[in-house]
Enzyme design. Structure first.
Site, short mmCIF file in Angstrom:
data_model
loop_
_atom_site.label_atom_id
_atom_site.label_comp_id
_atom_site.label_asym_id
_atom_site.label_seq_id
_atom_site.Cartn_x
_atom_site.Cartn_y
_atom_site.Cartn_z
N SER A 138 0.87 -1.18 0.00
CA SER A 138 0.00 0.00 0.00
C SER A 138 0.90 1.23 0.00
O SER A 138 2.06 1.15 0.44
CB SER A 138 -0.86 0.00 1.27
OG SER A 138 -1.50 1.25 1.43
N TYR A 151 -1.95 0.70 10.62
CA TYR A 151 -1.96 0.14 9.26
C TYR A 151 -0.65 0.45 8.54
O TYR A 151 -0.09 -0.41 7.87
CB TYR A 151 -3.16 0.70 8.50
CG TYR A 151 -3.34 0.13 7.12
CD1 TYR A 151 -3.56 -1.23 6.91
CD2 TYR A 151 -3.31 0.96 5.99
CE1 TYR A 151 -3.73 -1.75 5.63
CE2 TYR A 151 -3.49 0.46 4.71
CZ TYR A 151 -3.70 -0.90 4.54
OH TYR A 151 -3.87 -1.40 3.27
C1 8X3 Z 1 -5.05 1.64 1.38
C2 8X3 Z 1 -4.51 3.01 1.15
O1 8X3 Z 1 -4.36 5.40 2.03
O2 8X3 Z 1 -6.11 4.00 2.97
O3 8X3 Z 1 -4.07 0.67 1.38
O4 8X3 Z 1 -3.83 3.63 3.57
S1 8X3 Z 1 -4.71 4.03 2.49
#
Ligand code: 8X3
Length: 253
Positions: A138, A151
């Site tokens: 990502s 994340y």
């Molecule tokens: C998803 C992109 O910008 O929401 O992997 O982290 S973000």
């Protein structure tokens, strides 16, 4: 370099194949001539997909080592492509309020999931003589944004697996690649992130003229995989035109 005979179908494993980028990738790779092993938790979905694309469905929760061992057993001795796509985000709270349990789940799913599946399938990728590991990372694996630390930390972990594995496999016939998508509108990513809160999930894409679709990402993945085997696309960053950064999105209205 070992080449496959033309009548031998090349095999690709796609994790998280029950929806979104994984499902779209399974379809694209089937179109490109691969026999696709569709791995995910939801058997009804992957069985329907496998029937449609003449592939194989294997139930696999990448957080469960027994499931991953069964996946490796189903794949057998030789494999050409592994797409480590299973992953996801839980929560988007600032660090002073974020839930450490969400971080554990994200680390287990994104980082350890990628590790488990890669470890289990690497022998078959080596034996195939012309393998590819493609990790779905990502943009969150390459920068920071407010509320994103759990994340981004997990996706940075995925990026480091990719970089490290490429170093460790140098000289072996296995490519190691990463695609790093930005805003992709799928049915589930934001809904899962916000615990089923559809309003919060919809707000992510509100007014964005054309977020990436799962198929836009799958198209790029198929391109990376179908390059000649000596061409390693180390990292492909893919964002919609409207997005310059996670926090910088041109919205209409
Ligand atoms: C998803 C992109 O910008 O929401 O992997 O982290 S973000």
């Amino acid at each position: 370099m070992t080449e496959h005979s033309s009548d031998e179908a090349r095999t690709a494993v796609v994790t998280g194949a029950s929806s979104g980028i994984g499902e779209a990738t399974a379809r694209r790779l089937a179109d490109a001539g691969y026999r696709v092993v569709c791995a995910a938790r939801r058997t009804d979905r992957i069985e329907a997909l496998a029937t449609e694309i003449s592939g194989v469905a294997v139930r696999c929760d990448v957080t469960d080592p027994d499931d991953v061992a069964r996946l490796a057993e189903a794949v057998g001795e030789r494999l050409d492509v592994l797409v480590n796509n299973a992953g996801g985000a839980f929560g988007q709270e600032p660090i002073d309020r974020t839930d450490p349990d969400d971080w554990s789940r994200m680390y287990d799913l994104n980082v350890l999931g990628t590790l488990r599946v890669t470890q289990a399938l690497l022998p078959a990728l080596r034996a195939g003589g012309a393998g590819t590991v493609l990790n779905v990372g990502s943009i969150a694996g390459h920068l920071a944004y407010e509320g994103g630390a759990g994340y981004t930390a997990a996706k940075h972990g995925v990026a480091m697996i990719t970089e490290t594995l490429r170093l460790e496999l140098n000289g072996e016939p296995v490519r190691v690649t990463e695609i790093a998508p930005g805003m992709v509108q799928t049915d589930e990513f934001s809904l899962v992130r916000f615990g089923g809160d559809a309003q919060r999930a919809d707000a992510v894409y509100a007014g964005v003229p054309e977020p990436l679709s799962a198929d836009d990402v799958a198209d790029a993945i198929a391109w990376m995989i179908t390059r000649p085997q000596h061409v390693n696309v180390d990292l492909l960053v893919l964002k919609p035109l409207a997005q310059a950064a996670p926090w910088k999105v041109a919205r209409e209205g």
